[in-house]
Design a protein around this motif. Structure first.
Motif, PDB file in Angstrom:
ATOM      1  N   PHE A 137     -31.139 -44.436  47.648  1.00 42.23           N
ATOM      2  CA  PHE A 137     -31.990 -44.696  46.483  1.00 42.23           C
ATOM      3  C   PHE A 137     -33.411 -45.057  46.894  1.00 42.23           C
ATOM      4  CE2 PHE A 137     -27.656 -45.425  45.172  1.00 42.23           C
ATOM      5  CZ  PHE A 137     -27.588 -44.732  43.983  1.00 42.23           C
ATOM      6  N   GLU A 138     -34.309 -44.670  46.064  1.00 37.33           N
ATOM      7  CA  GLU A 138     -35.716 -45.019  46.292  1.00 37.33           C
ATOM      8  C   GLU A 138     -36.203 -45.641  44.989  1.00 37.33           C
ATOM      9  OE1 GLU A 138     -39.841 -42.551  46.854  1.00 37.33           O
ATOM     10  OE2 GLU A 138     -37.983 -41.619  47.522  1.00 37.33           O
ATOM     11  N   ILE A 139     -36.200 -46.956  44.960  1.00 34.16           N
ATOM     12  CA  ILE A 139     -36.552 -47.649  43.715  1.00 34.16           C
ATOM     13  C   ILE A 139     -38.075 -47.818  43.681  1.00 34.16           C
ATOM     14  CG2 ILE A 139     -36.114 -49.740  42.340  1.00 34.16           C
ATOM     15  CD1 ILE A 139     -33.381 -48.878  43.003  1.00 34.16           C
ATOM     16  N   SER A 140     -38.706 -47.354  42.640  1.00 35.57           N
ATOM     17  CA  SER A 140     -40.169 -47.464  42.590  1.00 35.57           C
ATOM     18  C   SER A 140     -40.639 -48.497  41.566  1.00 35.57           C
ATOM     19  CB  SER A 140     -40.807 -46.110  42.292  1.00 35.57           C
ATOM     20  OG  SER A 140     -40.263 -45.585  41.107  1.00 35.57           O
ATOM     21  N   GLN A 141     -39.731 -48.928  40.684  1.00 35.30           N
ATOM     22  CA  GLN A 141     -40.100 -50.004  39.759  1.00 35.30           C
ATOM     23  C   GLN A 141     -38.869 -50.771  39.312  1.00 35.30           C
ATOM     24  OE1 GLN A 141     -42.039 -47.522  36.727  1.00 35.30           O
ATOM     25  NE2 GLN A 141     -40.324 -47.979  35.370  1.00 35.30           N
ATOM     26  N   ILE A 142     -39.102 -52.012  38.940  1.00 35.75           N
ATOM     27  CA  ILE A 142     -38.012 -52.812  38.384  1.00 35.75           C
ATOM     28  C   ILE A 142     -38.517 -53.478  37.104  1.00 35.75           C
ATOM     29  CG2 ILE A 142     -36.800 -53.251  40.565  1.00 35.75           C
ATOM     30  CD1 ILE A 142     -38.122 -55.948  40.743  1.00 35.75           C
ATOM     31  N   ASN A 143     -37.581 -53.804  36.228  1.00 34.78           N
ATOM     32  CA  ASN A 143     -37.950 -54.456  34.972  1.00 34.78           C
ATOM     33  C   ASN A 143     -37.682 -55.939  35.068  1.00 34.78           C
ATOM     34  OD1 ASN A 143     -38.926 -52.333  33.384  1.00 34.78           O
ATOM     35  ND2 ASN A 143     -36.826 -51.591  33.108  1.00 34.78           N
ATOM     36  N   ASP A 144     -38.757 -56.710  35.054  1.00 33.24           N
ATOM     37  CA  ASP A 144     -38.643 -58.152  35.194  1.00 33.24           C
ATOM     38  C   ASP A 144     -38.692 -58.793  33.803  1.00 33.24           C
ATOM     39  OD1 ASP A 144     -39.301 -60.528  37.396  1.00 33.24           O
ATOM     40  OD2 ASP A 144     -40.151 -60.906  35.423  1.00 33.24           O
ATOM     41  N   ARG A 145     -37.818 -59.744  33.598  1.00 34.81           N
ATOM     42  CA  ARG A 145     -37.705 -60.396  32.279  1.00 34.81           C
ATOM     43  C   ARG A 145     -39.003 -61.110  31.887  1.00 34.81           C
ATOM     44  NH1 ARG A 145     -37.717 -61.909  28.048  1.00 34.81           N
ATOM     45  NH2 ARG A 145     -36.309 -63.225  26.838  1.00 34.81           N
ATOM     46  N   ALA A 175     -25.009 -59.859  52.084  1.00 39.87           N
ATOM     47  CA  ALA A 175     -24.293 -61.062  51.664  1.00 39.87           C
ATOM     48  C   ALA A 175     -24.680 -61.440  50.236  1.00 39.87           C
ATOM     49  CB  ALA A 175     -24.601 -62.209  52.626  1.00 39.87           C
ATOM     50  N   SER A 176     -25.964 -61.335  49.948  1.00 37.37           N
ATOM     51  CA  SER A 176     -26.444 -61.725  48.626  1.00 37.37           C
ATOM     52  C   SER A 176     -25.835 -60.828  47.537  1.00 37.37           C
ATOM     53  CB  SER A 176     -27.976 -61.640  48.619  1.00 37.37           C
ATOM     54  OG  SER A 176     -28.485 -62.142  47.415  1.00 37.37           O
ATOM     55  N   VAL A 177     -25.880 -59.524  47.769  1.00 39.82           N
ATOM     56  CA  VAL A 177     -25.359 -58.590  46.758  1.00 39.82           C
ATOM     57  C   VAL A 177     -23.843 -58.720  46.638  1.00 39.82           C
ATOM     58  CG1 VAL A 177     -25.021 -56.131  46.238  1.00 39.82           C
ATOM     59  CG2 VAL A 177     -27.272 -56.966  46.943  1.00 39.82           C
ATOM     60  N   CYS A 200     -34.649 -53.598  46.912  1.00 37.50           N
ATOM     61  CA  CYS A 200     -33.723 -53.112  47.947  1.00 37.50           C
ATOM     62  C   CYS A 200     -32.292 -53.424  47.534  1.00 37.50           C
ATOM     63  CB  CYS A 200     -33.996 -53.792  49.289  1.00 37.50           C
ATOM     64  SG  CYS A 200     -35.533 -53.304  50.045  1.00 37.50           S
ATOM     65  N   GLN A 201     -32.108 -54.600  46.982  1.00 37.51           N
ATOM     66  CA  GLN A 201     -30.756 -54.999  46.593  1.00 37.51           C
ATOM     67  C   GLN A 201     -30.249 -54.179  45.408  1.00 37.51           C
ATOM     68  OE1 GLN A 201     -30.731 -59.308  46.350  1.00 37.51           O
ATOM     69  NE2 GLN A 201     -31.369 -59.481  48.480  1.00 37.51           N
ATOM     70  N   TRP A 202     -31.174 -53.757  44.535  1.00 34.79           N
ATOM     71  CA  TRP A 202     -30.785 -52.871  43.427  1.00 34.79           C
ATOM     72  C   TRP A 202     -30.160 -51.589  44.004  1.00 34.79           C
ATOM     73  CZ3 TRP A 202     -31.191 -57.059  41.593  1.00 34.79           C
ATOM     74  CH2 TRP A 202     -31.736 -57.442  40.377  1.00 34.79           C
ATOM     75  N   ALA A 203     -30.771 -51.104  45.103  1.00 36.56           N
ATOM     76  CA  ALA A 203     -30.242 -49.891  45.741  1.00 36.56           C
ATOM     77  C   ALA A 203     -28.815 -50.121  46.220  1.00 36.56           C
ATOM     78  CB  ALA A 203     -31.146 -49.487  46.914  1.00 36.56           C
ATOM     79  N   LEU A 204     -28.556 -51.313  46.730  1.00 37.37           N
ATOM     80  CA  LEU A 204     -27.207 -51.616  47.219  1.00 37.37           C
ATOM     81  C   LEU A 204     -26.207 -51.729  46.058  1.00 37.37           C
ATOM     82  CD1 LEU A 204     -25.421 -52.086  49.637  1.00 37.37           C
ATOM     83  CD2 LEU A 204     -26.287 -54.418  49.814  1.00 37.37           C
TER      84      LEU A 204
END
Ligand SMILES: [Zn+2]
Length: 284
Positions: A137-145, A175-177, A200-204
């Motif tokens: 995965f190549e995450i280019s954006q995330i939605n922050d609350r 470990a976190s994920v 990065c963790q979203w990719a995991l």
């Protein structure tokens, strides 16, 4: 009000006592869980034995209690969750998504900022080696609350990051994920310095076929020269004799100004009750 399915967490590493930066994260994640009528869990990220300071776990728990930040259920310890990490590693291995990497930090740096998959197709690598994930995965954006849509460096998020280190320790992302999945975390509240880590963790999460939790990143506490408050930077630990004052200061970092009447009031539960409502209003 009935409890909802919201599950949040605070996950300090026991490398020393909490400082103002960690209190802001603890408070922000606590308030967010309360606003959502959810659970707030405490996880002690103690998988890196050389970094653990004697007495730090007890100190962290005493600090949270002194500030009225009472967690739900028993505290969770990463050092007791190794089976969980091995299960996730086995899953990745069976999906053919792991490979050993013998590169040193210096070798990687010489080629650029990010790891470029040097060992992905090597027939053989020499020990000691780390294990890396074939990142799909190549995450280019995330939605922050709190902050809305955040652009992230997709070079960083598409990297084949390490899941098990050369020294045999489980890597932070893994470990976190793994624990966030096991704990049923629905939203992760952490400092703004971890925005790239979140991506990065979203990719995991996606690689493991799990739903990606929500996220909310909090303002960082810095020294006057801009350096982030951290144990490495010798941020002063919290004075446990003045929890109400500490909470007032932490709230200010969350852009909430405690009313004067409550500032002179030393009762942390009254401060937290006000703060929960104020936090809800600030996010609506
Ligand atoms: Zn390599």
């Amino acid at each position: 009000m009935n409890q909802t399915s919201y599950v949040g967490r605070f996950a300090p590493s026991p490398s020393g006592p909490l400082h103002m930066g960690s209190l802001v994260t603890a408070l922000g994640s606590f308030l967010q869980a309360k606003v959502n009528n959810g659970k707030w869990l405490l996880r002690i990220d103690d998988i890196d034995p050389p970094r653990i300071q004697a007495g730090a776990i007890e100190n962290i728990q005493a600090t949270l209690i002194a500030h009225g930040l009472l967690w739900d259920s028993d505290a969770i310890f990463q050092s007791q969750n190794k089976l969980n990490y091995d299960t996730i590693l086995s899953q990745l291995h069976s999906q053919n998504l792991l490979y050993p990497c013998e590169c040193t930090r210096g070798q990687i740096k010489a080629k650029g900022e990010f790891y470029t998959g040097t060992c992905r197709d090597k027939a053989q690598v020499k020990p000691p080696f780390s294990l890396r994930i074939k990142n799909q995965f190549e995450i280019s954006q995330i939605n922050d609350r709190r902050l809305g849509t955040l652009k992230v460096n997709n070079q960083a998020t598409q990297e084949d990051f390490i899941v098990k280190r050369k020294d045999g320790l489980y890597a932070y992302h893994l470990a976190s994920v793994a624990d966030d999945i096991q704990m049923g975390i629905t939203e992760i509240v952490r400092g703004e310095d971890l925005i790239t880590a979140t991506a990065c963790q979203w990719a995991l999460f996606k690689t493991l076929g799990k739903p990606v939790p929500g996220c909310l990143h909090l303002p960082l506490v810095t020294f006057s020269d801009g350096r982030k408050f951290s144990k490495q930077n010798h941020a002063p630990s919290l004075d446990l004799d003045r929890p109400a004052k500490n909470l007032t200061e932490a709230l200010a970092y969350l852009n909430l100004t405690l009313p004067k009447a409550l500032q002179s009031n030393q009762q942390v539960d009254k401060i937290l009750a006000w703060a929960t409502q104020a936090w809800a209003d600030s996010l609506s």
